[in-house]
Design a protein around this motif. Structure first.
Motif, PDB file in Angstrom:
ATOM      1  N   GLY A   1       0.819  -1.342  -0.095  1.00  0.00           N
ATOM      2  CA  GLY A   1       0.039   0.044   0.101  1.00  0.00           C
ATOM      3  C   GLY A   1       0.694   1.187  -0.024  1.00  0.00           C
ATOM      4  O   GLY A   1       2.147   1.401  -0.108  1.00  0.00           O
ATOM      5  N   ASP A   2       0.097   2.401   0.057  1.00  0.00           N
ATOM      6  CA  ASP A   2       1.073   3.687   0.273  1.00  0.00           C
ATOM      7  C   ASP A   2       1.585   3.621   1.664  1.00  0.00           C
ATOM      8  O   ASP A   2       1.144   3.144   2.582  1.00  0.00           O
ATOM      9  N   GLY A   3       2.642   4.235   1.608  1.00  0.00           N
ATOM     10  CA  GLY A   3       3.314   4.497   2.848  1.00  0.00           C
ATOM     11  C   GLY A   3       4.129   3.325   3.241  1.00  0.00           C
ATOM     12  O   GLY A   3       4.505   2.743   2.663  1.00  0.00           O
ATOM     13  N   PRO A   4       4.448   3.227   4.554  1.00  0.00           N
ATOM     14  CA  PRO A   4       5.153   2.231   5.144  1.00  0.00           C
ATOM     15  C   PRO A   4       4.716   0.742   5.024  1.00  0.00           C
ATOM     16  O   PRO A   4       3.328   0.723   4.978  1.00  0.00           O
ATOM     17  N   GLY A   5       5.446  -0.049   4.907  1.00  0.00           N
ATOM     18  CA  GLY A   5       5.037  -1.565   4.781  1.00  0.00           C
ATOM     19  C   GLY A   5       4.961  -2.290   3.333  1.00  0.00           C
ATOM     20  O   GLY A   5       4.913  -1.421   2.547  1.00  0.00           O
ATOM     21  N   PRO A   6       4.955  -3.403   3.183  1.00  0.00           N
ATOM     22  CA  PRO A   6       5.051  -4.558   4.461  1.00  0.00           C
ATOM     23  C   PRO A   6       6.608  -4.681   4.666  1.00  0.00           C
ATOM     24  O   PRO A   6       7.044  -5.240   5.496  1.00  0.00           O
ATOM     25  N   GLU A   7       7.651  -4.144   3.851  1.00  0.00           N
ATOM     26  CA  GLU A   7       8.961  -4.409   4.066  1.00  0.00           C
ATOM     27  C   GLU A   7       9.523  -3.465   5.425  1.00  0.00           C
ATOM     28  O   GLU A   7      10.324  -4.306   6.038  1.00  0.00           O
ATOM     29  N   VAL A   8       9.045  -2.277   5.443  1.00  0.00           N
ATOM     30  CA  VAL A   8       9.407  -1.634   6.740  1.00  0.00           C
ATOM     31  C   VAL A   8       8.215  -1.061   7.380  1.00  0.00           C
ATOM     32  O   VAL A   8       7.412  -0.546   6.660  1.00  0.00           O
ATOM     33  N   MET A   9       8.117  -1.349   8.583  1.00  0.00           N
ATOM     34  CA  MET A   9       6.886  -0.951   9.390  1.00  0.00           C
ATOM     35  C   MET A   9       7.104  -0.551  10.762  1.00  0.00           C
ATOM     36  O   MET A   9       8.146  -1.075  11.298  1.00  0.00           O
ATOM     37  N   ALA A  10       6.360   0.102  11.304  1.00  0.00           N
ATOM     38  CA  ALA A  10       6.562   0.569  12.688  1.00  0.00           C
ATOM     39  C   ALA A  10       6.058  -0.979  13.443  1.00  0.00           C
ATOM     40  O   ALA A  10       5.111  -1.504  13.131  1.00  0.00           O
ATOM     41  N   ALA A  11       6.890  -1.135  14.281  1.00  0.00           N
ATOM     42  CA  ALA A  11       6.551  -2.115  15.465  1.00  0.00           C
ATOM     43  C   ALA A  11       4.971  -2.232  16.101  1.00  0.00           C
ATOM     44  O   ALA A  11       4.414  -3.007  15.941  1.00  0.00           O
ATOM     45  N   ALA A  12       4.641  -0.970  16.401  1.00  0.00           N
ATOM     46  CA  ALA A  12       3.157  -1.029  16.987  1.00  0.00           C
ATOM     47  C   ALA A  12       2.432  -1.283  16.073  1.00  0.00           C
ATOM     48  O   ALA A  12       1.097  -1.466  16.397  1.00  0.00           O
ATOM     49  N   THR A  13       2.599  -1.216  14.440  1.00  0.00           N
ATOM     50  CA  THR A  13       1.617  -1.565  13.575  1.00  0.00           C
ATOM     51  C   THR A  13       1.364  -2.983  13.754  1.00  0.00           C
ATOM     52  O   THR A  13       0.179  -3.497  13.588  1.00  0.00           O
ATOM     53  N   LEU A  14       2.332  -3.738  14.085  1.00  0.00           N
ATOM     54  CA  LEU A  14       2.320  -5.280  14.260  1.00  0.00           C
ATOM     55  C   LEU A  14       1.664  -5.804  15.275  1.00  0.00           C
ATOM     56  O   LEU A  14       1.172  -7.046  15.612  1.00  0.00           O
ATOM     57  N   ASP A  15       1.730  -4.937  16.611  1.00  0.00           N
ATOM     58  CA  ASP A  15       1.122  -5.226  17.710  1.00  0.00           C
ATOM     59  C   ASP A  15      -0.275  -5.550  17.609  1.00  0.00           C
ATOM     60  O   ASP A  15      -1.235  -4.746  16.999  1.00  0.00           O
ATOM     61  N   GLY A  16      -0.611  -6.799  18.170  1.00  0.00           N
ATOM     62  CA  GLY A  16      -2.230  -7.107  17.851  1.00  0.00           C
ATOM     63  C   GLY A  16      -2.591  -7.849  16.650  1.00  0.00           C
ATOM     64  O   GLY A  16      -3.812  -8.296  16.608  1.00  0.00           O
ATOM     65  N   ASN A  17      -1.636  -7.950  15.970  1.00  0.00           N
ATOM     66  CA  ASN A  17      -2.044  -8.752  14.697  1.00  0.00           C
ATOM     67  C   ASN A  17      -2.015 -10.336  15.113  1.00  0.00           C
ATOM     68  O   ASN A  17      -1.421 -10.632  16.118  1.00  0.00           O
ATOM     69  N   LYS A  18      -3.267 -10.884  14.336  1.00  0.00           N
ATOM     70  CA  LYS A  18      -3.569 -12.302  14.665  1.00  0.00           C
ATOM     71  C   LYS A  18      -2.551 -13.059  14.189  1.00  0.00           C
ATOM     72  O   LYS A  18      -1.647 -12.824  13.188  1.00  0.00           O
ATOM     73  N   VAL A  19      -1.990 -14.384  14.922  1.00  0.00           N
ATOM     74  CA  VAL A  19      -1.351 -15.209  14.545  1.00  0.00           C
ATOM     75  C   VAL A  19      -1.880 -16.667  14.307  1.00  0.00           C
ATOM     76  O   VAL A  19      -2.462 -16.936  14.974  1.00  0.00           O
ATOM     77  N   MET A  20      -1.610 -17.018  12.943  1.00  0.00           N
ATOM     78  CA  MET A  20      -2.485 -18.454  12.697  1.00  0.00           C
ATOM     79  C   MET A  20      -1.463 -19.623  12.677  1.00  0.00           C
ATOM     80  O   MET A  20      -0.251 -19.396  12.259  1.00  0.00           O
ATOM     81  N   SER A  21      -1.800 -20.806  13.026  1.00  0.00           N
ATOM     82  CA  SER A  21      -0.851 -21.923  12.920  1.00  0.00           C
ATOM     83  C   SER A  21      -0.835 -22.513  11.780  1.00  0.00           C
ATOM     84  O   SER A  21      -1.601 -22.182  10.846  1.00  0.00           O
ATOM     85  N   SER A  22       0.082 -23.478  11.424  1.00  0.00           N
ATOM     86  CA  SER A  22       0.475 -24.044  10.139  1.00  0.00           C
ATOM     87  C   SER A  22      -0.924 -24.969  10.118  1.00  0.00           C
ATOM     88  O   SER A  22      -1.307 -25.220   8.798  1.00  0.00           O
ATOM     89  N   ASP A  23      -1.616 -25.349  10.813  1.00  0.00           N
ATOM     90  CA  ASP A  23      -2.937 -26.081  10.666  1.00  0.00           C
ATOM     91  C   ASP A  23      -4.080 -25.509  10.798  1.00  0.00           C
ATOM     92  O   ASP A  23      -5.260 -25.919  11.046  1.00  0.00           O
ATOM     93  N   GLY A  24      -4.040 -24.020  10.743  1.00  0.00           N
ATOM     94  CA  GLY A  24      -5.107 -23.175  10.549  1.00  0.00           C
ATOM     95  C   GLY A  24      -5.855 -22.536  11.764  1.00  0.00           C
ATOM     96  O   GLY A  24      -6.836 -21.943  11.793  1.00  0.00           O
ATOM     97  N   GLN A  25      -5.180 -22.736  12.860  1.00  0.00           N
ATOM     98  CA  GLN A  25      -5.825 -22.451  14.067  1.00  0.00           C
ATOM     99  C   GLN A  25      -5.461 -21.118  14.486  1.00  0.00           C
ATOM    100  O   GLN A  25      -4.018 -20.690  14.316  1.00  0.00           O
ATOM    101  N   ASP A  26      -6.178 -20.311  15.190  1.00  0.00           N
ATOM    102  CA  ASP A  26      -6.157 -19.007  15.629  1.00  0.00           C
ATOM    103  C   ASP A  26      -5.390 -19.182  16.875  1.00  0.00           C
ATOM    104  O   ASP A  26      -5.823 -19.481  17.908  1.00  0.00           O
ATOM    105  N   LEU A  27      -3.788 -18.675  16.976  1.00  0.00           N
ATOM    106  CA  LEU A  27      -3.123 -18.973  18.318  1.00  0.00           C
ATOM    107  C   LEU A  27      -3.127 -17.934  19.085  1.00  0.00           C
ATOM    108  O   LEU A  27      -2.848 -17.866  20.528  1.00  0.00           O
ATOM    109  N   GLY A  28      -3.705 -16.587  18.704  1.00  0.00           N
ATOM    110  CA  GLY A  28      -3.787 -15.554  19.474  1.00  0.00           C
ATOM    111  C   GLY A  28      -3.066 -14.202  18.921  1.00  0.00           C
ATOM    112  O   GLY A  28      -3.086 -14.185  17.520  1.00  0.00           O
TER     113      GLY A  28
END
Length: 168
Positions: free
Chosen positions: A30-57
């Protein structure tokens, strides 16, 4: 056995698992920063999915190695309800793939593997600068420790070296 099974002594490490940073997948640019260079705060709260498709947190913190300037770990908060409780897990940054299409991280481990990984709570963090602890976390996720990943570059490039006596 699963190639990522932390209990399998024959588990393999692929070239992608020895890269120096998180991988990026998807077409999200997109416009502006990301996805190569991003503010760490932008990534806080992002969902993490497991290799078997489960929402980990969610990613709750990104831990920096201040001396080297590298990202050491993402802290995954697993099992929290309304932001309370839950178990924290240090995830090697290189075990993650940022999926720009789904706006989440993919972790190269199953939900069961993450649940069996060493966790901690918000009031009892491990000594993350302890190399023995860090090595065990990286081994659990079949990754080379982040501080080893660029050793060859530093050793072969005198300009990249820091004089330990002066810090310069």
């Amino acid at each position: 056995m699963d190639p990522l099974d932390p209990l399998d002594p024959n588990a393999s490490v692929t070239p992608a698992q020895t890269a120096t940073g998180a991988r990026i997948a998807g077409g999200g640019v997109g416009d502006g920063p990301g996805p190569e260079v991003m503010a760490a705060a932008t990534l806080d709260g992002n969902k993490v999915m497991s290799s078997d498709g489960q929402d980990l947190g969610k990613i709750s913190d990104i831990m920096l190695d201040v001396r080297s300037g590298r990202i050491a770990y993402a802290v995954l908060t697993e099992g929290a309800i309304l932001g309370l409780g839950g178990t924290l897990h240090a995830i090697p940054w290189r075990a993650l793939t940022l999926d720009t299409d789904r706006k989440c991280f993919q972790l190269d481990a199953t939900a069961e593997q993450v649940k069996s990984s060493p966790g901690f709570d918000k009031d009892h963090w491990p000594a993350m600068a302890d190399r023995a602890w860090g090595t065990s976390v990286h081994q659990f996720y079949h990754r080379e420790p982040y501080w080893e990943a660029t050793r060859g570059v530093v050793e072969s490039d005198p300009a990249a070296r820091i004089d330990p006596t002066t810090g310069i």
